[in-house]
Design an enzyme around this catalytic site. Structure first.
Site, short mmCIF file in Angstrom:
data_model
loop_
_atom_site.label_atom_id
_atom_site.label_comp_id
_atom_site.label_asym_id
_atom_site.label_seq_id
_atom_site.Cartn_x
_atom_site.Cartn_y
_atom_site.Cartn_z
CG PHE A 120 -15.22 -1.48 2.76
CD1 PHE A 120 -16.05 -2.55 3.08
CD2 PHE A 120 -14.35 -0.87 3.99
CE1 PHE A 120 -15.76 -2.86 4.36
CE2 PHE A 120 -14.14 -1.40 5.18
CZ PHE A 120 -15.07 -2.41 5.50
CG ASP A 172 -9.13 -5.31 10.60
OD1 ASP A 172 -8.64 -5.35 11.90
OD2 ASP A 172 -8.97 -4.35 10.07
NE ARG A 181 -0.51 -0.25 5.01
CZ ARG A 181 -1.13 0.09 6.15
NH1 ARG A 181 -2.29 0.94 6.41
NH2 ARG A 181 -0.40 -0.16 7.10
NE ARG A 238 -3.41 -4.63 7.97
CZ ARG A 238 -4.45 -4.96 9.23
NH1 ARG A 238 -4.95 -3.79 9.90
NH2 ARG A 238 -4.86 -5.97 9.80
CD GLU A 247 -17.40 2.36 1.92
OE1 GLU A 247 -16.53 2.04 2.95
OE2 GLU A 247 -18.56 2.74 1.95
CB SER A 296 -5.96 2.62 5.72
OG SER A 296 -5.97 2.39 7.29
CG HIS A 348 -6.08 -3.14 4.57
ND1 HIS A 348 -5.44 -1.93 3.91
CD2 HIS A 348 -6.09 -2.96 5.82
CE1 HIS A 348 -5.00 -1.08 4.88
NE2 HIS A 348 -5.15 -1.76 6.06
#
Length: 317
Positions: free
Chosen positions: A86, A120, A13, A170, A61, A40, A112
């Site tokens: 998302f 998560d 990222r 990530r 989004e 992020s 991610h």
């Protein structure tokens, strides 16, 4: 076999963030949209240096995709950013109608992705996004392997006209692709030549494929390793050339085997040159909470699994 070395582990990222920083300086038509995840997605420098071209949409989004599609009408090149779950599943209808069907020049950038999102858990670990995006007509799908390649892909997408999905992650992973390596959308990269088995990998599994090839070499097995960063359009010529030599193939990806890279390659082989194939991928399952290392081990997404599948597929020749 020591052609590629880890020059210092970094998160992919951050490669995207570095690419956006450079694009902000080079191309005034590039704009960035974020769904409340500036840090992020590593948008910090772009926002700081080009506040008039940065849009914080918030946790909306679907609205972000619609705004991005609208910005293309005025000649802007929008890069949207949020987590892969998302970026795709939550907004699939908006992507299908406003971006893909309308052929808008939107770059959907997703961090991610996969199991390496880690702690998560399953609700955030999307393992079906490649399948969702590659099924959309006209959608380019890119899954990069390290920091350098992610930066290069980001820069390349600004010059590529049409809808595109860029997938990265990530965790900190080995950075081994040369910083000056050309990134050509739709062109596979041959990392290691071999004669006994073809290993085709994408994303975080490319480095694991190189480790596997090194271990197989110690057993007297010559493995050809191909980095497929562009899943659509797929470099079918490179795949067919390799399997014509080795006679078998292992595909490796951090994604469900349904709908992923392996499935695309299986289709190519079945239509052109039926060839024994084994899959390193998740087996029709959701993920769970855990460290990236624990999850990759549990779900068999590592060099050990690639070696096992290589030996298995060679026995099928």
């Amino acid at each position: 076999m020591k052609k590629y070395e880890n020059t210092g582990s970094k998160d992919t990222r951050s490669g995207f963030g570095a690419g956006m920083t450079e694009l902000g300086q080079k191309n005034e038509n590039v704009v960035a949209l974020c769904a409340d995840l500036i840090g992020s997605l590593k948008f910090d420098d772009f926002k700081k240096n080009h506040p008039e071209r940065f849009f914080q949409i918030g946790i909306a989004e679907a609205n972000m995709i619609g705004i991005a599609a609208g910005l293309t009408i005025g000649g802007k090149i929008p890069f949207t950013g949020t987590f892969a779950n998302f970026s795709t599943g939550r907004v699939y209808d908006q992507i299908r109608q406003s971006v893909a069907y309308s052929d808008k020049n939107v770059k959907i950038c997703a961090s991610h992705a996969g199991l390496t999102l880690g702690e998560d858990g399953a609700t955030h670990q999307i393992l079906e996004d490649i399948g969702l995006m590659k099924m959309l007509p006209g959608m380019t799908v890119i899954n990069t392997c390290d920091y350098n390649q992610t930066k290069a892909a980001t820069l390349a997408l600004a010059d590529h006209h049409g809808p595109a999905y860029l997938r990265f992650g990530r965790p900190v992973v080995p950075n081994f692709m040369p910083a000056d390596a050309p990134f050509v959308i739709g062109k596979a990269i041959l990392l290691n030549e071999g004669n006994d088995v073809t290993i085709i990998a994408t994303g975080h599994l490319v480095w694991e494929a190189l480790i596997a090839a090194e271990e197989l070499e110690k057993q007297g097995i010559s493995a050809e390793v191909i980095n497929i960063h562009t899943i659509k359009p797929l470099d079918e010529a490179a795949i067919l050339k390799s399997v014509a030599k080795t006679g078998c193939v292992v595909t490796a990806e951090e994604h469900n085997f349904l709908g992923g890279l392996g499935e695309s390659i299986a289709r190519t082989l079945s239509l052109n040159k039926p060839t024994p194939q084994e899959f390193v991928a998740t087996n029709d399952t959701f993920g769970e909470s855990g460290t990236p290392e624990q999850l990759m081990e549990k779900y068999g997404l590592n060099s050990k699994a690639i070696i096992e599948k290589s030996l298995k597929v060679m026995a099928r020749k």
